[in-house]
Write a protein that holds these residues in place. Structure first.
Motif, mmCIF file in Angstrom:
data_model
loop_
_atom_site.group_PDB
_atom_site.id
_atom_site.type_symbol
_atom_site.label_atom_id
_atom_site.label_comp_id
_atom_site.label_asym_id
_atom_site.label_seq_id
_atom_site.Cartn_x
_atom_site.Cartn_y
_atom_site.Cartn_z
ATOM 1 N N SER A 25 55.371 31.601 30.371
ATOM 2 C CA SER A 25 55.504 30.822 29.126
ATOM 3 C C SER A 25 56.202 31.665 28.057
ATOM 4 O O SER A 25 57.084 31.178 27.334
ATOM 5 C CB SER A 25 54.132 30.389 28.611
ATOM 6 O OG SER A 25 53.388 29.795 29.645
ATOM 7 N N ASP A 55 53.301 27.036 30.675
ATOM 8 C CA ASP A 55 52.613 26.916 31.967
ATOM 9 C C ASP A 55 51.180 27.416 31.765
ATOM 10 O O ASP A 55 50.970 28.559 31.351
ATOM 11 C CB ASP A 55 53.353 27.765 33.006
ATOM 12 C CG ASP A 55 53.001 27.356 34.417
ATOM 13 O OD1 ASP A 55 52.811 26.154 34.663
ATOM 14 O OD2 ASP A 55 52.889 28.234 35.286
ATOM 15 N N VAL A 56 50.243 26.537 32.042
ATOM 16 C CA VAL A 56 48.835 26.843 31.758
ATOM 17 C C VAL A 56 48.047 26.773 33.051
ATOM 18 O O VAL A 56 48.241 25.845 33.838
ATOM 19 C CB VAL A 56 48.255 25.799 30.770
ATOM 20 C CG1 VAL A 56 46.779 26.074 30.492
ATOM 21 C CG2 VAL A 56 49.058 25.770 29.484
ATOM 22 N N ARG A 57 47.220 27.760 33.280
ATOM 23 C CA ARG A 57 46.298 27.654 34.421
ATOM 24 C C ARG A 57 44.897 27.937 33.931
ATOM 25 O O ARG A 57 44.636 28.966 33.315
ATOM 26 C CB ARG A 57 46.673 28.648 35.524
ATOM 27 C CG ARG A 57 45.789 28.420 36.749
ATOM 28 C CD ARG A 57 46.290 29.098 37.978
ATOM 29 N NE ARG A 57 47.614 28.662 38.377
ATOM 30 C CZ ARG A 57 48.322 29.264 39.312
ATOM 31 N NH1 ARG A 57 47.862 30.325 39.912
ATOM 32 N NH2 ARG A 57 49.526 28.811 39.649
ATOM 33 N N ASP A 112 47.294 36.565 40.466
ATOM 34 C CA ASP A 112 48.159 35.434 40.800
ATOM 35 C C ASP A 112 49.450 35.956 41.452
ATOM 36 O O ASP A 112 50.166 36.772 40.874
ATOM 37 C CB ASP A 112 48.453 34.703 39.482
ATOM 38 C CG ASP A 112 49.371 33.528 39.685
ATOM 39 O OD1 ASP A 112 49.836 33.325 40.814
ATOM 40 O OD2 ASP A 112 49.611 32.814 38.714
ATOM 41 N N PRO A 131 59.102 32.496 37.629
ATOM 42 C CA PRO A 131 58.271 33.456 36.890
ATOM 43 C C PRO A 131 58.653 34.897 37.219
ATOM 44 O O PRO A 131 59.145 35.183 38.303
ATOM 45 C CB PRO A 131 56.837 33.164 37.376
ATOM 46 C CG PRO A 131 56.886 31.780 37.902
ATOM 47 C CD PRO A 131 58.274 31.595 38.470
ATOM 48 N N ASN A 132 58.418 35.792 36.243
ATOM 49 C CA ASN A 132 58.576 37.232 36.447
ATOM 50 C C ASN A 132 60.024 37.690 36.499
ATOM 51 O O ASN A 132 60.290 38.778 36.976
ATOM 52 C CB ASN A 132 57.906 37.665 37.769
ATOM 53 C CG ASN A 132 56.698 38.521 37.519
ATOM 54 O OD1 ASN A 132 56.379 38.794 36.363
ATOM 55 N ND2 ASN A 132 56.031 38.932 38.561
ATOM 56 N N SER A 178 56.671 26.506 38.697
ATOM 57 C CA SER A 178 55.318 26.671 39.250
ATOM 58 C C SER A 178 54.990 25.413 40.048
ATOM 59 O O SER A 178 55.740 24.437 40.033
ATOM 60 C CB SER A 178 54.325 26.835 38.099
ATOM 61 O OG SER A 178 54.359 25.682 37.278
ATOM 62 N N THR A 202 52.458 34.707 42.028
ATOM 63 C CA THR A 202 53.780 34.529 41.435
ATOM 64 C C THR A 202 53.963 35.371 40.170
ATOM 65 O O THR A 202 55.079 35.553 39.713
ATOM 66 C CB THR A 202 54.070 33.053 41.111
ATOM 67 O OG1 THR A 202 53.001 32.545 40.329
ATOM 68 C CG2 THR A 202 54.252 32.232 42.359
ATOM 69 N N GLU A 203 52.878 35.850 39.593
ATOM 70 C CA GLU A 203 53.018 36.671 38.383
ATOM 71 C C GLU A 203 52.671 38.130 38.660
ATOM 72 O O GLU A 203 52.693 38.956 37.748
ATOM 73 C CB GLU A 203 52.126 36.126 37.269
ATOM 74 C CG GLU A 203 52.499 34.694 36.889
ATOM 75 C CD GLU A 203 52.492 34.434 35.402
ATOM 76 O OE1 GLU A 203 51.506 34.812 34.762
ATOM 77 O OE2 GLU A 203 53.476 33.871 34.879
ATOM 78 N N ARG A 253 50.215 31.239 31.225
ATOM 79 C CA ARG A 253 50.777 32.199 32.175
ATOM 80 C C ARG A 253 51.967 32.896 31.507
ATOM 81 O O ARG A 253 52.617 32.342 30.618
ATOM 82 C CB ARG A 253 51.187 31.488 33.461
ATOM 83 C CG ARG A 253 49.950 30.863 34.109
ATOM 84 C CD ARG A 253 50.271 30.119 35.345
ATOM 85 N NE ARG A 253 50.488 31.006 36.465
ATOM 86 C CZ ARG A 253 51.479 30.857 37.342
ATOM 87 N NH1 ARG A 253 52.354 29.889 37.198
ATOM 88 N NH2 ARG A 253 51.611 31.681 38.341
ATOM 89 N N HIS A 254 52.201 34.131 31.973
ATOM 90 C CA HIS A 254 53.183 34.985 31.305
ATOM 91 C C HIS A 254 54.568 34.344 31.237
ATOM 92 O O HIS A 254 55.327 34.554 30.287
ATOM 93 C CB HIS A 254 53.246 36.343 32.022
ATOM 94 C CG HIS A 254 53.943 37.391 31.221
ATOM 95 N ND1 HIS A 254 55.225 37.791 31.492
ATOM 96 C CD2 HIS A 254 53.559 38.084 30.134
ATOM 97 C CE1 HIS A 254 55.589 38.702 30.619
ATOM 98 N NE2 HIS A 254 54.600 38.904 29.779
#
Ligand code: FAD
Length: 326
Positions: free
Chosen positions: A19, A9-11, A199, A156-157, A96, A201-202, A16-17
């Protein structure tokens, strides 16, 4: 199972973590299968290399201007080609915004099953099981993933990300994107609302406001507390509907699903649709002037009081801790 693919997952060119969380889980269930990570985007090749520190067996990158913003058809075509090449049995994606849209498109293309918003994955013998919420998070089901391939989107997380020794035989392969000239729609630009630096969600800590915040300016004390905590700011739908804040902050069934270490709910009653987005937070603190508010049923710590009195006290306490070097 021979091949697992993790689609990072790239932003804005940064991984992003989640990943790394997906790679750790993929390696855990691999039992001899090969774990290949696929990273799509523009100017992503350097940050993609971080995945090697999490032990991927192979790393495929597609670094192309056509992938700078999310173009569904380009992404679908590019991923489809990668999946056909790898013959992946299990495909991990983040739950995401982008992959919530992509995952069903891909699953349909492959006539495959999809388990979405997954919070746990285990392998028992040859079967892979995923745990996901139902009834807006009131209950959880553990489903066996049948067929081949199977797609999983991961919340995520939720999972651990464990750095491991780099696989010395890992190949880094650069692939081309599948830009087609006959796209049904073309995204020209993406305009983003100015939201917090962290962010949602993270985020490890979230300070969230509800209708009790009463106005846009009522969110100011929440932002001040969030700044002291290095937190993101979230909101209930009622706060967004009332125009106190942007919908990008909405947490819940029809907003973002978050799993921070600490969730501070200010002036939020705790409606089921809100709980659907945050009840998995590790520690929940509720500030509400109504002692009967349902949020207290899920809170680990409750403060019955006026948020406009309580929140500044917390902020000041944190500030003075910093001054005293604590
Ligand atoms: P309220 O329920 O009005 O609660 C406000 C709280 O603030 C009260 O408990 C009050 O005691 C407290 N309060 C007031 N003043 C103060 C003060 N000065 N200090 C301290 N406390 C104070 N909601 C979401 O949040 N997210 C969603 O994604 C979502 N999706 C939905 C989807 C559907 C299909 C539907 C039907 C609803 C959805 N909702 C969602 C709406 C949800 O049902 C609730 O209406 C909403 O969550 C209520 O928001 P709230 O707690 O901020 O407001």
């Amino acid at each position: 199972m021979k091949n697992i693919m993790v689609i990072a997952d790239v932003r804005e060119g940064v991984l992003r973590h989640v990943s790394f969380e997906m790679v750790t889980k993929a390696l855990e269930i691999a039992q001899g299968a090969k774990v290949t990570a696929l990273v799509l985007g523009h100017h992503i090749t350097e940050s993609a290399l971080q995945l090697l520190q999490y032990g991927v067996h192979d790393l495929w990158t597609v670094d192309d201007p056509s992938l700078e913003v999310y173009q569904p058809q380009v992404f679908v075509n590019t991923i489809e080609e990668a999946l056909n090449r790898l013959k992946a049995d299990v495909i991990f994606m983040a739950h995401s915004a982008v992959y919530r849209d992509l995952a069903p498109r891909l699953a349909a293309k492959f006539s495959a099953g999809l388990a979405s918003d997954v919070i746990a994955v285990v392998r028992e013998d040859d079967d892979v099981y995923a745990t996901r919420p139902i009834y807006a998070g009131k209950a959880f089901v553990k489903v066996r993933l049948e067929g081949n391939p199977v797609f999983i989107t991961v919340r995520p997380n939720n999972l651990e990300a464990i750095p491991v020794a780099k696989d010395p035989s890992a190949n880094v392969v650069a692939m081309d994107s599948k830009t087609s000239t006959s796209l049904p729609t073309i995204v020209k630009d993406v305009f983003q609302q100015a939201v917090g630096k962290v962010d949602l969600t993270e985020a490890k800590v979230i300070v969230s406001g509800g209708r009790g915040v009463q106005s846009e300016s009522g969110f100011v004390p929440l932002y001040e507390l969030a700044q002291q905590l290095g937190a993101a700011v979230g909101a209930s739908r009622a706060a967004c509907d009332a125009g106190y804040c942007d919908y990008a902050l909405q947490i819940g069934q029809t907003g973002k699903v978050v799993t921070p270490d600490l969730y501070i709910a200010c002036g939020i009653s705790g409606a089921i649709q809100h709980l659907a987005g945050m009840s998995n937070a590790k520690v929940i603190v509720a500030i509400n002037k109504d002692p009967e508010a349902p949020i207290f049923k899920v809170a680990d710590y409750g403060i019955v009081g006026d948020l406009f009195e309580v929140v500044p006290v917390l902020t000041e306490a944190l500030k003075s801790r910093q001054v005293n070097g604590m």
